[in-house]
Design a protein around this motif. Structure first.
Motif, mmCIF file in Angstrom:
data_model
loop_
_atom_site.group_PDB
_atom_site.id
_atom_site.type_symbol
_atom_site.label_atom_id
_atom_site.label_comp_id
_atom_site.label_asym_id
_atom_site.label_seq_id
_atom_site.Cartn_x
_atom_site.Cartn_y
_atom_site.Cartn_z
ATOM 1 N N VAL A 87 79.494 40.489 49.850
ATOM 2 C CA VAL A 87 79.107 39.831 48.360
ATOM 3 C C VAL A 87 77.745 39.823 48.438
ATOM 4 N N ARG A 88 77.066 40.502 47.457
ATOM 5 C CA ARG A 88 75.318 40.246 47.367
ATOM 6 C C ARG A 88 75.127 40.349 46.026
ATOM 7 N N ILE A 89 73.666 39.919 45.773
ATOM 8 C CA ILE A 89 73.377 40.301 44.479
ATOM 9 C C ILE A 89 72.580 41.804 44.446
ATOM 10 N N ALA A 90 73.113 42.511 43.375
ATOM 11 C CA ALA A 90 72.467 43.872 42.978
ATOM 12 C C ALA A 90 71.165 43.909 42.506
ATOM 13 N N ALA A 91 69.986 43.992 43.374
ATOM 14 C CA ALA A 91 68.777 43.926 42.983
ATOM 15 C C ALA A 91 68.149 45.113 42.386
ATOM 16 N N ASP A 92 68.769 46.405 42.828
ATOM 17 C CA ASP A 92 68.400 47.544 42.315
ATOM 18 C C ASP A 92 69.686 48.503 42.651
ATOM 19 N N VAL A 93 70.146 49.130 41.573
ATOM 20 C CA VAL A 93 71.419 49.966 41.721
ATOM 21 C C VAL A 93 71.073 51.282 41.118
ATOM 22 N N ASN A 94 70.816 52.656 41.686
ATOM 23 C CA ASN A 94 70.369 53.837 41.383
ATOM 24 C C ASN A 94 71.332 54.887 41.943
ATOM 25 N N PRO A 95 71.410 56.023 41.586
ATOM 26 C CA PRO A 95 72.279 57.167 42.245
ATOM 27 C C PRO A 95 71.702 57.432 43.659
ATOM 28 N N LEU A 96 70.481 57.284 44.306
ATOM 29 C CA LEU A 96 70.185 57.447 45.501
ATOM 30 C C LEU A 96 70.563 56.441 46.689
ATOM 31 N N GLU A 97 70.093 54.986 46.112
ATOM 32 C CA GLU A 97 70.173 54.058 47.240
ATOM 33 C C GLU A 97 70.192 52.632 46.342
ATOM 34 N N CYS A 98 70.761 51.957 46.705
ATOM 35 C CA CYS A 98 71.360 50.196 46.165
ATOM 36 C C CYS A 98 70.326 49.583 47.231
ATOM 37 N N LEU A 99 69.817 48.432 46.664
ATOM 38 C CA LEU A 99 69.267 47.034 47.155
ATOM 39 C C LEU A 99 69.841 45.874 46.736
ATOM 40 N N PHE A 100 70.557 45.262 47.869
ATOM 41 C CA PHE A 100 71.289 44.049 47.539
ATOM 42 C C PHE A 100 70.577 43.114 48.384
ATOM 43 N N THR A 101 70.484 41.820 47.713
ATOM 44 C CA THR A 101 69.813 40.565 48.375
ATOM 45 C C THR A 101 70.809 39.341 48.365
ATOM 46 N N THR A 102 70.049 38.477 48.839
ATOM 47 C CA THR A 102 70.838 36.931 48.700
ATOM 48 C C THR A 102 69.672 36.216 48.365
ATOM 49 N N THR A 103 70.021 34.861 47.881
ATOM 50 C CA THR A 103 68.880 33.697 47.467
ATOM 51 C C THR A 103 68.221 33.074 48.638
ATOM 52 N N ARG A 104 68.651 33.339 49.781
ATOM 53 C CA ARG A 104 68.092 32.924 51.056
ATOM 54 C C ARG A 104 66.780 33.830 51.712
ATOM 55 N N GLU A 105 65.677 33.085 51.633
ATOM 56 C CA GLU A 105 64.415 34.054 51.993
ATOM 57 C C GLU A 105 64.567 34.528 53.654
ATOM 58 N N GLN A 106 65.410 34.070 54.439
ATOM 59 C CA GLN A 106 65.502 34.316 55.605
ATOM 60 C C GLN A 106 66.460 35.840 55.840
ATOM 61 N N ASP A 107 67.164 35.957 54.600
ATOM 62 C CA ASP A 107 67.964 37.017 54.738
ATOM 63 C C ASP A 107 67.287 38.416 54.398
ATOM 64 N N THR A 108 67.543 39.407 54.996
ATOM 65 C CA THR A 108 66.757 40.558 54.758
ATOM 66 C C THR A 108 67.493 41.474 53.716
ATOM 67 N N PRO A 109 66.747 41.903 52.661
ATOM 68 C CA PRO A 109 67.278 42.648 51.941
ATOM 69 C C PRO A 109 68.047 44.031 52.145
ATOM 70 N N MET A 110 69.263 44.318 51.973
ATOM 71 C CA MET A 110 69.815 45.604 52.440
ATOM 72 C C MET A 110 69.714 46.707 51.650
ATOM 73 N N LEU A 111 68.946 47.633 51.861
ATOM 74 C CA LEU A 111 69.004 48.946 51.522
ATOM 75 C C LEU A 111 70.247 49.911 51.808
ATOM 76 N N LEU A 112 70.995 50.304 50.964
ATOM 77 C CA LEU A 112 72.138 51.217 51.461
ATOM 78 C C LEU A 112 72.174 52.527 50.570
ATOM 79 N N PRO A 113 72.667 53.487 51.344
ATOM 80 C CA PRO A 113 72.786 54.714 50.338
ATOM 81 C C PRO A 113 74.018 54.766 49.294
#
Length: 132
Positions: A87-113
């Protein structure tokens, strides 16, 4: 009122297992009462503090719907990758890759194909933990 079954625990920090294959199996699980108009298919119990910036705390129940009438950008979603969930926040969703985040600064954003993941649900409601 309608019953929404609690399918398991949710995490923003790591992928977790979730048995969602059979709706019949969900009916054997504990449940929550929600308003009859709610579109949630099941609920998950938040177990970490990755969404506290959205007012979602450990122990809160996340109501998960199969779809959203609104865009999912900047909303918490349930992601499936190789049979596991997150479960993460959908920061950017597009056909190539999606960026998912949390609200905690120490969590690295997750970029997934995009080809390797599927957004399987959207958090459509929250039931606060009554013991908080």
């Amino acid at each position: 009122m309608k019953r929404v079954f609690i399918a398991g625990d949710a995490y923003t920090t790591h992928f977790f297992d979730l048995a969602l294959d059979q709706d019949e199996e969900l009916s054997l699980l504990p449940s929550l009462q929600v308003a009859s108009y709610h579109v949630a298919r099941f609920a998950l119990i938040m177990r970490d503090d990755g969404l506290t910036g959205l007012g979602i705390f450990p122990g809160d129940a996340l109501l998960i719907s199969d779809f959203s009438m609104e865009p999912v950008k900047d909303r918490p979603v349930l992601i499936r990758q190789e049979g596991q969930f997150l479960v993460r926040i959908a920061a950017d969703v597009n056909p190539l890759e999606c960026l998912f985040t949390t609200t905690r600064e120490q969590d690295t954003p997750m970029l997934l194909p995009s080809e390797n993941i599927r957004i399987t649900g959207v958090v459509s409601g929250i039931i606060p933990n009554s013991s908080s």
